[in-house]
Motif scaffolding. Structure first.
Motif, PDB file in Angstrom:
ATOM      1  N   GLU A  86       0.831  -1.206   0.000  1.00 40.58           N
ATOM      2  CA  GLU A  86       0.000   0.000   0.000  1.00 40.58           C
ATOM      3  C   GLU A  86       0.864   1.255   0.000  1.00 40.58           C
ATOM      4  OE1 GLU A  86      -3.624   2.136   2.508  1.00 40.58           O
ATOM      5  OE2 GLU A  86      -2.732   0.274   3.260  1.00 40.58           O
ATOM      6  N   ASP A  87       1.684   1.431   1.028  1.00 39.95           N
ATOM      7  CA  ASP A  87       2.548   2.609   1.056  1.00 39.95           C
ATOM      8  C   ASP A  87       3.714   2.415   2.020  1.00 39.95           C
ATOM      9  OD1 ASP A  87       1.693   3.342   3.714  1.00 39.95           O
ATOM     10  OD2 ASP A  87      -0.076   4.267   2.858  1.00 39.95           O
ATOM     11  N   LEU A  88       4.684   3.300   1.915  1.00 37.81           N
ATOM     12  CA  LEU A  88       5.883   3.275   2.763  1.00 37.81           C
ATOM     13  C   LEU A  88       6.097   4.675   3.320  1.00 37.81           C
ATOM     14  CD1 LEU A  88       9.326   1.676   1.920  1.00 37.81           C
ATOM     15  CD2 LEU A  88       9.208   4.027   2.729  1.00 37.81           C
ATOM     16  N   SER A  89       6.306   4.752   4.621  1.00 40.23           N
ATOM     17  CA  SER A  89       6.561   6.038   5.274  1.00 40.23           C
ATOM     18  C   SER A  89       7.792   5.914   6.158  1.00 40.23           C
ATOM     19  CB  SER A  89       5.358   6.458   6.135  1.00 40.23           C
ATOM     20  OG  SER A  89       4.182   6.523   5.362  1.00 40.23           O
ATOM     21  N   LEU A  90       8.414   7.064   6.436  1.00 40.17           N
ATOM     22  CA  LEU A  90       9.581   7.096   7.312  1.00 40.17           C
ATOM     23  C   LEU A  90       9.202   7.721   8.647  1.00 40.17           C
ATOM     24  CD1 LEU A  90      12.377   8.293   4.843  1.00 40.17           C
ATOM     25  CD2 LEU A  90      11.877   5.966   5.584  1.00 40.17           C
ATOM     26  N   ALA A  91       9.605   7.070   9.720  1.00 38.79           N
ATOM     27  CA  ALA A  91       9.383   7.588  11.068  1.00 38.79           C
ATOM     28  C   ALA A  91      10.716   8.048  11.640  1.00 38.79           C
ATOM     29  CB  ALA A  91       8.770   6.521  11.957  1.00 38.79           C
ATOM     30  N   TYR A  92      10.774   9.305  12.063  1.00 36.59           N
ATOM     31  CA  TYR A  92      12.027   9.898  12.541  1.00 36.59           C
ATOM     32  C   TYR A  92      12.081  10.021  14.060  1.00 36.59           C
ATOM     33  CZ  TYR A  92      12.683  11.151   7.647  1.00 36.59           C
ATOM     34  OH  TYR A  92      12.832  11.096   6.285  1.00 36.59           O
ATOM     35  N   SER A  93      11.027   9.530  14.733  1.00 38.50           N
ATOM     36  CA  SER A  93      10.992   9.595  16.193  1.00 38.50           C
ATOM     37  C   SER A  93      10.045   8.526  16.707  1.00 38.50           C
ATOM     38  CB  SER A  93      10.499  10.972  16.649  1.00 38.50           C
ATOM     39  OG  SER A  93       9.141  11.161  16.281  1.00 38.50           O
ATOM     40  N   TYR A  94      10.108   8.294  18.005  1.00 45.40           N
ATOM     41  CA  TYR A  94       9.199   7.327  18.634  1.00 45.40           C
ATOM     42  C   TYR A  94       7.747   7.707  18.373  1.00 45.40           C
ATOM     43  CZ  TYR A  94       6.420   5.194  22.340  1.00 45.40           C
ATOM     44  OH  TYR A  94       5.422   4.532  23.021  1.00 45.40           O
ATOM     45  N   ALA A 102      14.045   5.194  16.432  1.00 50.19           N
ATOM     46  CA  ALA A 102      13.848   6.022  15.241  1.00 50.19           C
ATOM     47  C   ALA A 102      14.386   7.425  15.497  1.00 50.19           C
ATOM     48  CB  ALA A 102      12.366   6.084  14.902  1.00 50.19           C
ATOM     49  N   SER A 103      15.130   7.952  14.532  1.00 47.17           N
ATOM     50  CA  SER A 103      15.717   9.283  14.690  1.00 47.17           C
ATOM     51  C   SER A 103      15.889   9.935  13.329  1.00 47.17           C
ATOM     52  CB  SER A 103      17.075   9.169  15.378  1.00 47.17           C
ATOM     53  OG  SER A 103      17.995   8.493  14.541  1.00 47.17           O
ATOM     54  N   GLU A 104      16.280  11.197  13.328  1.00 47.14           N
ATOM     55  CA  GLU A 104      16.507  11.913  12.073  1.00 47.14           C
ATOM     56  C   GLU A 104      17.608  11.248  11.255  1.00 47.14           C
ATOM     57  OE1 GLU A 104      15.028  14.476  10.630  1.00 47.14           O
ATOM     58  OE2 GLU A 104      13.519  14.762  12.193  1.00 47.14           O
ATOM     59  N   SER A 105      18.626  10.780  11.924  1.00 44.99           N
ATOM     60  CA  SER A 105      19.755  10.172  11.223  1.00 44.99           C
ATOM     61  C   SER A 105      19.518   8.694  10.907  1.00 44.99           C
ATOM     62  CB  SER A 105      21.027  10.300  12.065  1.00 44.99           C
ATOM     63  OG  SER A 105      20.863   9.653  13.315  1.00 44.99           O
ATOM     64  N   SER A 106      18.567   8.074  11.609  1.00 47.69           N
ATOM     65  CA  SER A 106      18.302   6.646  11.396  1.00 47.69           C
ATOM     66  C   SER A 106      16.799   6.385  11.450  1.00 47.69           C
ATOM     67  CB  SER A 106      19.022   5.819  12.468  1.00 47.69           C
ATOM     68  OG  SER A 106      18.836   4.444  12.234  1.00 47.69           O
ATOM     69  N   PRO A 107      16.062   6.818  10.404  1.00 43.77           N
ATOM     70  CA  PRO A 107      14.604   6.631  10.402  1.00 43.77           C
ATOM     71  C   PRO A 107      14.216   5.167  10.262  1.00 43.77           C
ATOM     72  CG  PRO A 107      15.331   7.463   8.277  1.00 43.77           C
ATOM     73  CD  PRO A 107      16.536   7.490   9.170  1.00 43.77           C
ATOM     74  N   VAL A 108      13.010   4.861  10.714  1.00 41.69           N
ATOM     75  CA  VAL A 108      12.448   3.515  10.602  1.00 41.69           C
ATOM     76  C   VAL A 108      11.388   3.530   9.514  1.00 41.69           C
ATOM     77  CG1 VAL A 108      11.103   1.729  11.788  1.00 41.69           C
ATOM     78  CG2 VAL A 108      12.921   2.937  13.009  1.00 41.69           C
ATOM     79  N   LYS A 109      11.388   2.496   8.682  1.00 44.62           N
ATOM     80  CA  LYS A 109      10.411   2.412   7.596  1.00 44.62           C
ATOM     81  C   LYS A 109       9.154   1.690   8.071  1.00 44.62           C
ATOM     82  CE  LYS A 109      13.606   2.723   3.704  1.00 44.62           C
ATOM     83  NZ  LYS A 109      14.845   2.954   4.444  1.00 44.62           N
ATOM     84  N   VAL A 110       8.014   2.249   7.727  1.00 45.57           N
ATOM     85  CA  VAL A 110       6.711   1.677   8.072  1.00 45.57           C
ATOM     86  C   VAL A 110       6.014   1.312   6.767  1.00 45.57           C
ATOM     87  CG1 VAL A 110       4.496   2.078   9.199  1.00 45.57           C
ATOM     88  CG2 VAL A 110       6.576   3.078  10.161  1.00 45.57           C
ATOM     89  N   ILE A 111       5.822   0.014   6.557  1.00 50.69           N
ATOM     90  CA  ILE A 111       5.238  -0.485   5.316  1.00 50.69           C
ATOM     91  C   ILE A 111       3.831  -1.005   5.591  1.00 50.69           C
ATOM     92  CG2 ILE A 111       5.406  -2.285   3.540  1.00 50.69           C
ATOM     93  CD1 ILE A 111       8.449  -2.093   3.808  1.00 50.69           C
ATOM     94  N   ASN A 112       2.856  -0.440   4.909  1.00 51.47           N
ATOM     95  CA  ASN A 112       1.474  -0.889   5.014  1.00 51.47           C
ATOM     96  C   ASN A 112       1.147  -1.807   3.840  1.00 51.47           C
ATOM     97  OD1 ASN A 112       0.071   0.738   7.291  1.00 51.47           O
ATOM     98  ND2 ASN A 112       1.314   2.243   6.220  1.00 51.47           N
ATOM     99  N   PHE A 113       0.450  -2.895   4.122  1.00 51.81           N
ATOM    100  CA  PHE A 113       0.123  -3.843   3.065  1.00 51.81           C
ATOM    101  C   PHE A 113      -1.137  -4.621   3.410  1.00 51.81           C
ATOM    102  CE2 PHE A 113       2.586  -6.279   6.083  1.00 51.81           C
ATOM    103  CZ  PHE A 113       2.061  -7.565   6.042  1.00 51.81           C
ATOM    104  N   LEU A 114      -1.725  -5.247   2.382  1.00 52.13           N
ATOM    105  CA  LEU A 114      -2.832  -6.163   2.573  1.00 52.13           C
ATOM    106  C   LEU A 114      -2.295  -7.584   2.599  1.00 52.13           C
ATOM    107  CD1 LEU A 114      -5.544  -4.982  -0.017  1.00 52.13           C
ATOM    108  CD2 LEU A 114      -5.317  -4.293   2.368  1.00 52.13           C
ATOM    109  N   LEU A 115      -2.716  -8.365   3.560  1.00 50.14           N
ATOM    110  CA  LEU A 115      -2.431  -9.796   3.542  1.00 50.14           C
ATOM    111  C   LEU A 115      -3.455 -10.449   2.613  1.00 50.14           C
ATOM    112  CD1 LEU A 115      -1.101 -12.426   4.567  1.00 50.14           C
ATOM    113  CD2 LEU A 115      -2.790 -12.419   6.412  1.00 50.14           C
TER     114      LEU A 115
END
Length: 508
Positions: free
Chosen positions: A416-424, A447-460
Motif C-alpha cells: 500500500e505505502d511506505l513512510s519514514l518515522a524519525y521519532s518514537y 527512530a531518529s533523524e539520522s536513522s529513520p524507521v520504515k513503516v510499510i502498510n500492506f494487505l495480507l
C-alpha cells in the motif's frame, strides 16, 4: 520516550460525561490512558460545538465538565478557506469542528483522534488519507492502548466452524441481535438449528464473533446478481464489548478466502444503515450496495471471480486488489519483492502460521487456532529500499527458525505505502491502529533523524500452500546461493511460476 496525545471528539466526551451509564469501551479508554500516563485532550473547538446545544441546562453542565480535560487551543489565523482546501467542504458548524480536529492531527498537535462520528471518518478517508490510520473508533483506540502498553495475547482462541445447533441460545452473542430482531429466537431455531447451518465463530469465555452462512443458487436467492454458486452471510456479528480487536476483519477474511478457494461466484449479506462499521468494512473490500427493501434493509454483494485480475488505468493496482480481495493483480505492470523477516516478527504478523496445519480453506476443519486479526497490516524495518510501486506483490520470506515454517516464503501481501518515522512518536502515529508492536519494541527501534524507521502498510492476501521452500527459490534462480538480507525486487516470471503451482483460488 514521549507521551502520546489522544484528542477526543465531542461525541466521546458526551459518552463519558452524560447522565447515562458509561459504556465499557469509554471507561476502558480513560482508564488505560490514565494508567499509562497518556494525555487526553479536548479541542477548544469542542467548546464551540457544545455551545451550539440549545438545551441550556445540559450545555452548562457539559461546559463545566470540560475542565477535567486538557485543552488544545485553536491555531491563530487559521481560516475556513484553508480548512476547506485541506479537509473538504464546510457547510455547517459541525463540519468546521471536524475539519479543525483533523487539522490538529495533521500538524501533530495530537497523535490520534478518537471519534464515533462516521462523517468525520469519511472526511478523513476522502480528503486526508494520510491521516486515516490515526482517526480511531473508541474500540480501536482501546485496542491500540492495550497492544502498545499492555502486551497480551488477543483474547480469542480460534476461528472455528460449528453447526448452529451447537450454539446455545443463551450465549451472549445473541443479546443485541434480539434487540433488532424480535423474532430472532424462532428464526434461529427454525432456519439455523433445524437446517444445520454452518457457522464461523471466534470464542473466548463465550462467543465473541459469529458468521452464519448459507449456500444458495440462482434459483433460490434474494441476491440481485443471480449467480450459480452463492454464499449468503445470514448473520455477521461481533459482540459490542469485543469490537476494536479487528474480529470483524478476521471473520470477513475467513469468508472471502473460503469463497475464493471454494469457487463461489457471489458473496452477499443484508444489513441496515445504522450498521456503519460493518458497511465501511465490507465496502472497503469491494461489496456493492445493490438493493434496498421497504424496511430500509440494504443488500451488499461482492462478485467472486477466478479469472486473472488485469490492471486498469481507472484505479491503482492496490485499489484493484483491495476491491477484488483476495484476488490480486499480478500482470506485467506489477513488481514482485521479497521481504525477509525474522521469526519473532513473522510470528507477530502472521500468528496463524504458528501451527503446522496452517489455514484450512476447505470448510471442513476448524480453521486457524490463533487469530491473525487484520487484513491490513504494518511491517516495520530498516531496509535500504526507499520506494516501492503501489500494488506491488510482497512475498514474505521467513528465515531459518526454531519452529516451522523455516526458510520459506510463507505469506503474500499487496503493498500500500511506505513512510519514514524519525521519532518514537512518529513511529507510533504511522504504525498505530494496525500495529501489533509494543511501546517497548517501538522504543528499541530508536527512530531518529539520522536513522529513520520504515513503516510499510500492506494487505495480507494469502498464504501459499504449501509454503515455497528455499530449495525451490534457489533452483528457480529467484535467490542466488543465499536468501536476501533486505527487501529486494525478485524475478517476476520465476516468482509467478511458483505461485501458479499453489492453489490460490484464481489465476495469477
Amino acid at each position: 520516550m514521549s507521551t502520546s496525545k489522544y484528542l477526543i471528539d465531542t461525541n466521546v466526551f458526551i459518552g463519558l460525561e452524560d447522565s447515562k451509564a458509561t459504556p465499557q469501551n469509554y471507561s476502558s479508554l480513560i482508564n488505560l490512558a490514565s494508567k499509562h500516563k497518556i494525555d487526553v485532550y479536548i479541542h477548544e473547538a469542542a467548546r464551540d460545538d457544545i455551545e451550539q446545544d440549545k438545551d441550556l441546562k445540559r450545555r452548562a453542565i457539559s461546559l463545566s465538565k470540560i475542565a477535567k480535560f486538557q485543552t488544545l487551543s485553536k491555531v491563530r489565523g487559521l481560516s475556513k478557506a484553508e480548512l476547506e482546501k485541506s479537509f473538504g467542504p464546510i457547510k455547517r458548524h459541525n463540519d468546521l469542528v471536524d475539519a479543525t480536529l483533523l487539522h490538529a492531527l495533521s500538524i501533530s498537535a495530537a497523535d490520534f483522534l478518537v471519534t464515533e462520528d462516521r462523517g468525520l471518518h469519511e472526511r478523513a478517508r476522502k480528503y486526508s488519507p494520510n491521516l486515516v490510520r490515526r482517526v480511531l473508533l473508541i474500540a480501536d483506540a482501546v485496542l491500540l492502548l492495550q497492544s502498545t502498553y499492555e502486551p497480551v495475547a488477543v483474547p480469542v482462541n480460534c476461528v472455528e466452524e460449528v453447526e448452529a445447533y451447537q450454539i446455545p441460545l443463551t450465549d451472549k452473542i445473541f443479546d443485541s441481535l434480539r434487540e433488532g430482531y424480535p423474532g430472532f429466537d424462532d428464526w434461529w431455531t427454525e432456519k439455523c438449528v433445524k437446517a444445520h447451518r454452518k457457522c464461523w465463530t471466534i470464542t473466548d469465555d463465550c462467543i465473541a464473533g459469529i458468521i452464519v452462512r448459507k449456500d444458495e443458487t440462482s434459483a433460490d436467492t434474494d441476491a440481485v446478481n443471480k449467480k450459480e454458486k452463492i454464499l449468503k452471510i445470514c448473520t455477521f456479528k461481533v459482540r459490542p464489548e469485543k469490537r476494536g480487536v479487528k474480529l470483524g476483519e478476521l471473520l470477513l477474511k475467513q469468508s472471502l478466502w473460503f469463497a475464493q478457494k471454494n469457487h463461489y461466484d457471489l458473496v452477499y449479506l443484508t444489513t441496515f444503515p445504522e450498521q456503519e462499521t460493518l458497511i465501511d468494512l465490507i465496502e472497503y473490500y469491494g461489496f456493492e450496495h445493490t438493493a434496498t427493501s421497504e424496511s430500509n434493509e440494504r443488500t451488499y454483494e461482492k462478485i467472486i471471480s477466478r479469472q486473472k485480475l488485469i490492471s486498469s488505468p481507472e484505479a491503482t493496482n492496490f485499489d484493484l486488489s483491495r476491491k477484488n480481495y483476495p484476488r490480486f493483480c499480478a500482470d506485467d505492470t506489477v513488481d514482485i519483492y521479497c521481504v525477509p523477516i525474522r521469526e519473532s516478527f513473522h510470528d507477530i504478523l502472521f500468528p496463524e502460521l504458528m501451527r503446522a496445519d496452517l489455514f484450512s480453506h476447505s470448510g471442513i476443519s476448524d480453521g486457524p487456532k490463533r487469530p491473525g486479526n487484520t487484513i491490513r497490516k504494518v511491517y516495520i524495518c530498516r531496509a535500504k529500499i526507499n520506494s516501492i510501486k503501489k500494488g506491488s506483490i510482497l512475498l514474505f520470506y521467513k528465515g531459518k527458525s526454531e519452529h516451522e515454517p523455516s526458510q520459506m516464503i510463507t505469506a503474500i501481501g499487496v503493498f500500500e505505502d511506505l513512510s519514514l518515522a524519525y521519532s518514537y512518536n512518529e513511529l507510533l502515529q504511522l504504525a498505530g491502529g494496525r500495529s501489533v508492536y509494543t511501546a517497548k519494541q517501538f522504543e528499541q527501534m530508536k527512530a531518529s533523524e539520522s536513522s529513520p524507521v520504515k513503516v510499510i502498510n500492506f494487505l495480507l492476501v494469502g498464504y501459499p500452500d504449501p509454503a515455497i521452500r528455499l530449495f525451490d527459490l534457489i533452483k528457480s534462480e529467484i535467490f542466488k546461493q543465499h536468501p536476501p538480507q533486505s527487501i529486494c525486487k525478485i524475478p517476476r516470471d520465476a516468482s509467478l511460476s511458483l505461485l501458479k503451482e499453489r492453489d490460490l483460488g484464481f489465476e495469477v
